[in-house]
Design a protein around this motif. Structure first.
Motif, PDB file in Angstrom:
ATOM      1  N   SER A 112       0.860  -1.194   0.069  1.00 28.18           N
ATOM      2  CA  SER A 112       0.027   0.102  -0.079  1.00 28.18           C
ATOM      3  C   SER A 112       0.847   1.333   0.017  1.00 28.18           C
ATOM      4  N   ARG A 113       1.950   1.067   0.577  1.00 23.51           N
ATOM      5  CA  ARG A 113       3.093   2.454   0.512  1.00 23.51           C
ATOM      6  C   ARG A 113       3.937   2.340  -0.585  1.00 23.51           C
ATOM      7  N   GLU A 114       3.731   1.441  -1.328  1.00 22.37           N
ATOM      8  CA  GLU A 114       4.502   1.454  -2.729  1.00 22.37           C
ATOM      9  C   GLU A 114       6.099   1.203  -2.386  1.00 22.37           C
ATOM     10  N   VAL A 115       6.402   0.356  -1.330  1.00 20.39           N
ATOM     11  CA  VAL A 115       7.726   0.530  -1.041  1.00 20.39           C
ATOM     12  C   VAL A 115       8.668  -0.357  -1.901  1.00 20.39           C
ATOM     13  N   PHE A 116       8.150  -1.539  -2.529  1.00 25.29           N
ATOM     14  CA  PHE A 116       8.809  -2.445  -3.286  1.00 25.29           C
ATOM     15  C   PHE A 116       9.439  -1.974  -4.227  1.00 25.29           C
ATOM     16  N   SER A 117      10.704  -2.340  -4.724  1.00 25.47           N
ATOM     17  CA  SER A 117      11.299  -2.097  -5.886  1.00 25.47           C
ATOM     18  C   SER A 117      10.456  -2.751  -7.108  1.00 25.47           C
ATOM     19  N   GLN A 118      10.673  -2.451  -8.281  1.00 29.48           N
ATOM     20  CA  GLN A 118      10.105  -3.103  -9.363  1.00 29.48           C
ATOM     21  C   GLN A 118      10.619  -4.817  -9.449  1.00 29.48           C
ATOM     22  N   LEU A 135       0.362  -9.241  -6.821  1.00 27.67           N
ATOM     23  CA  LEU A 135      -0.301  -8.832  -8.163  1.00 27.67           C
ATOM     24  C   LEU A 135      -1.020  -7.464  -7.949  1.00 27.67           C
ATOM     25  N   VAL A 136      -1.333  -6.922  -6.901  1.00 31.24           N
ATOM     26  CA  VAL A 136      -1.973  -5.967  -6.615  1.00 31.24           C
ATOM     27  C   VAL A 136      -0.623  -4.909  -6.917  1.00 31.24           C
ATOM     28  N   ALA A 137       0.172  -5.176  -6.155  1.00 31.60           N
ATOM     29  CA  ALA A 137       1.392  -4.001  -6.252  1.00 31.60           C
ATOM     30  C   ALA A 137       1.829  -4.036  -7.929  1.00 31.60           C
ATOM     31  N   ASP A 138       1.735  -5.099  -8.480  1.00 31.24           N
ATOM     32  CA  ASP A 138       2.115  -5.014 -10.133  1.00 31.24           C
ATOM     33  C   ASP A 138       1.010  -3.960 -10.944  1.00 31.24           C
ATOM     34  N   ARG A 139      -0.035  -4.360 -10.410  1.00 32.29           N
ATOM     35  CA  ARG A 139      -1.082  -3.032 -10.900  1.00 32.29           C
ATOM     36  C   ARG A 139      -0.823  -1.844 -10.567  1.00 32.29           C
ATOM     37  N   ILE A 140      -0.604  -1.559  -9.276  1.00 31.38           N
ATOM     38  CA  ILE A 140      -0.370  -0.039  -8.862  1.00 31.38           C
ATOM     39  C   ILE A 140       0.849   0.424  -9.488  1.00 31.38           C
ATOM     40  N   TYR A 141       2.093  -0.588  -9.803  1.00 32.63           N
ATOM     41  CA  TYR A 141       3.295   0.243 -10.338  1.00 32.63           C
ATOM     42  C   TYR A 141       3.075   0.216 -11.863  1.00 32.63           C
ATOM     43  N   GLY A 142       2.027  -0.029 -12.163  1.00 32.25           N
ATOM     44  CA  GLY A 142       1.719   0.143 -13.682  1.00 32.25           C
ATOM     45  C   GLY A 142       1.975  -1.188 -14.763  1.00 32.25           C
ATOM     46  N   GLY A 143       2.094  -2.097 -14.175  1.00 28.61           N
ATOM     47  CA  GLY A 143       2.536  -3.374 -14.650  1.00 28.61           C
ATOM     48  C   GLY A 143       3.849  -3.659 -15.112  1.00 28.61           C
ATOM     49  N   VAL A 144       4.944  -4.006 -14.038  1.00 28.00           N
ATOM     50  CA  VAL A 144       6.018  -4.376 -14.201  1.00 28.00           C
ATOM     51  C   VAL A 144       6.434  -5.877 -14.313  1.00 28.00           C
ATOM     52  N   LEU A 145       5.438  -6.894 -14.469  1.00 26.26           N
ATOM     53  CA  LEU A 145       5.470  -8.143 -14.880  1.00 26.26           C
ATOM     54  C   LEU A 145       5.344  -8.255 -16.615  1.00 26.26           C
ATOM     55  N   THR A 146       6.271  -9.087 -17.020  1.00 23.53           N
ATOM     56  CA  THR A 146       5.771  -9.463 -18.472  1.00 23.53           C
ATOM     57  C   THR A 146       4.586 -10.253 -18.259  1.00 23.53           C
ATOM     58  N   SER A 147       4.005 -10.191 -19.864  1.00 29.39           N
ATOM     59  CA  SER A 147       2.783 -11.074 -19.776  1.00 29.39           C
ATOM     60  C   SER A 147       3.118 -12.591 -19.514  1.00 29.39           C
ATOM     61  N   ALA A 148       4.425 -12.998 -19.933  1.00 28.95           N
ATOM     62  CA  ALA A 148       4.823 -14.388 -19.512  1.00 28.95           C
ATOM     63  C   ALA A 148       5.007 -14.694 -18.092  1.00 28.95           C
TER      64      ALA A 148
END
Length: 326
Positions: free
Chosen positions: A113-119, A161-174
Motif C-alpha cells: 500500500s505504501r509502494e515500498v517494493f522496488s520493481q 499482483l495488486v502491487a504489479d497493477r499499482i506500479y503500472g504493470g512491471v511483470l511481463t505477460s509471460a
C-alpha cells in the motif's frame, strides 16, 4: 527418472490450456479438469513438516519490527532490503499465528500500500512464492500444518499482483501467466479446506484463491487465460470434501462477478459451467452421504452469493432464480 505427481498434473494442465486456447475443448474443459482432479494420486501418510528455515518466531518478529518502524516513519525514501524480504518469505510457514498472519501478512500489505517494493522485488517475491517447493509443500499428503505456508503464499501472491497493477504493470505477460498457471495447479491439488484453525490461525486456502482470481480479472491476461483460471478455481471449489463455513463462497462469488460482468462472453461461459455443475450434482437427490451434502450445500451457498451481488449479469440472475433456495 519417474515424473513427480505434481509435474504430471502441471503437464496435463498445460496440454489442456493449449487445447482451450485453440478453442478445441471449450465446452469440455471443466469435465477434463475434474478428470485430472480425480486422477491425482494423494499419499496415505504425512511426512515430518519441512519448513524453509530454522528461524524462531522471535527472530522473525524482530525483522518485522525493524521494517515497520522504518516504513511507518513516513519517509518517502524508505526501502525494504532483499535480505529482510527473504526473512519474511522464508518463514511464511511458521505455526505462530501472531507472526505469520498478523506479522508477515500485515507487513507485506503495508509495503504494497505504501509502494515500498522496488520493481525487481515484485517479481523476485512472486517467483519465490510460486515455486513448487513453496506452493506445493506437503500438498499431496493428508490434512497437515504445511497448509498455512501454502495458503499464505497464495495470499501474498494476490498482494504482489495488486502491487504489479499499482506500479503500472512491471511483470511481463509471460511472468504473469507463469504465476497464474502455478496457482491454477494449486487450485486442483489443494485438498485442505479448513478455514480458521484454533490455536494456529487461518488456513483459508480457497478464500485466498478467490483473492488471486479477483485480481487477475483486472490484469492483461488473455480471455482464454482468465477463463481457464476461473474454471480451475471453480473445479477446486466443487471438489472440496467438507462444507465451507468461513466465507469462501462469498469471496469466490465476488471474484467471479468481477470477471463475468466485464463482457457477455464471460457470462455465457460461466452459465455453461453452472449448468454442467447442476447436471453433475442433482438438485433433488434421492439420497446422499456426507460428501454429497457438503458439495451440495457448497454449491447452494455459492449460487446464493452470486445472487446477492448487485453486478451479477441479468442472464445469470434469471438462471439462478429458477433454482430451489434451501
Amino acid at each position: 527418472m519417474a515424473i513427480s505427481e505434481v509435474a504430471r498434473v502441471q503437464l496435463r494442465l498445460s496440454d489442456l490450456f493449449q487445447q482451450f486456447n485453440q478453442g478445441r475443448n471449450f465446452k469440455e474443459l471443466d469435465a477434463q479438469l475434474l478428470d485430472i482432479k480425480h486422477d491425482i494420486i494423494y499419499k496415505k501418510r504425512r511426512s515430518p513438516l519441512q519448513l524453509q528455515t530454522n528461524a524462531d518466531a522471535k527472530t522473525v518478529h524482530r525483522t518485522i519490527q525493524t521494517i515497520t518502524s522504518r516504513i511507518m516513519d513516513d519517509r518517502t525514501d524508505a526501502k525494504v532490503s532483499n535480505d529482510e524480504l527473504g526473512v519474511l518469505l522464508e518463514n511464511i510457514g511458521l505455526l505462530d499465528e501472531q507472526v505469520r498472519d498478523r506479522g508477515i501478512f500485515f507487513t507485506f500489505s503495508g509495503l504494497m500500500s505504501r509502494e515500498v517494493f522496488s520493481q525487481e522485488q515484485i517479481w523476485d517475491c512472486l517467483a519465490y512464492l510460486s515455486q513448487d517447493e513453496i506452493l506445493f509443500n506437503h500438498i499431496l499428503e493428508p490434512e497437515n500444518d504445511a497448509v498455512f505456508g501454502r495458503s499464505l503464499a497464495v495470499m501474498l501472491i494476490s498482494v504482489l499482483l495488486v502491487a504489479d497493477r499499482i506500479y503500472g504493470g512491471v511483470l511481463t505477460s509471460a511472468q504473469y501467466w507463469q504465476v497464474i498457471q502455478q496457482v491454477a495447479t494449486y487450485a486442483l491439488l489443494e485438498q485442505d479446506d479448513r478455514g480458521y484453525v484454533p490455536e494456529k490461525g487461518w488456513a483459508h486456502a480457497f478464500t485466498h484463491l478467490g483473492n488471486v482470481l479477483a485480481e487477475s480479472t483486472n490484469s492483461r491476461l488473455t480471455r482464454a487465460q482468465k477463463l481457464f483460471f476461473l474454471t480451475t478455481c471453480l473445479v477446486g471449489y466443487q471438489s472440496a470434501t467438507a462444507p465451507f463455513s468461513f466465507g469462501e463462497d462469498q469471496r469466490l462469488a465476488m471474484a467471479t462477478v468481477n470477471l463475468v460482468d466485464k463482457e457477455k462472453f464471460y457470462a455465457d461461459f460461466l452459465l455453461e459451467l453452472l449448468q454442467n455443475w447442476l447436471r453433475r450434482l442433482p438438485e433433488e437427490p434421492d439420497a446422499g452421504d456426507y460428501l454429497f451434502w457438503s458439495r451440495w450445500y457448497n454449491r447452494t451457498h455459492y449460487f446464493a452469493s452470486l445472487l446477492l451481488i448487485p453486478d451479477t449479469p441479468d442472464q445469470l440472475v434469471k438462471f439462478l432464480q429458477k433454482r430451489p433456495q434451501y
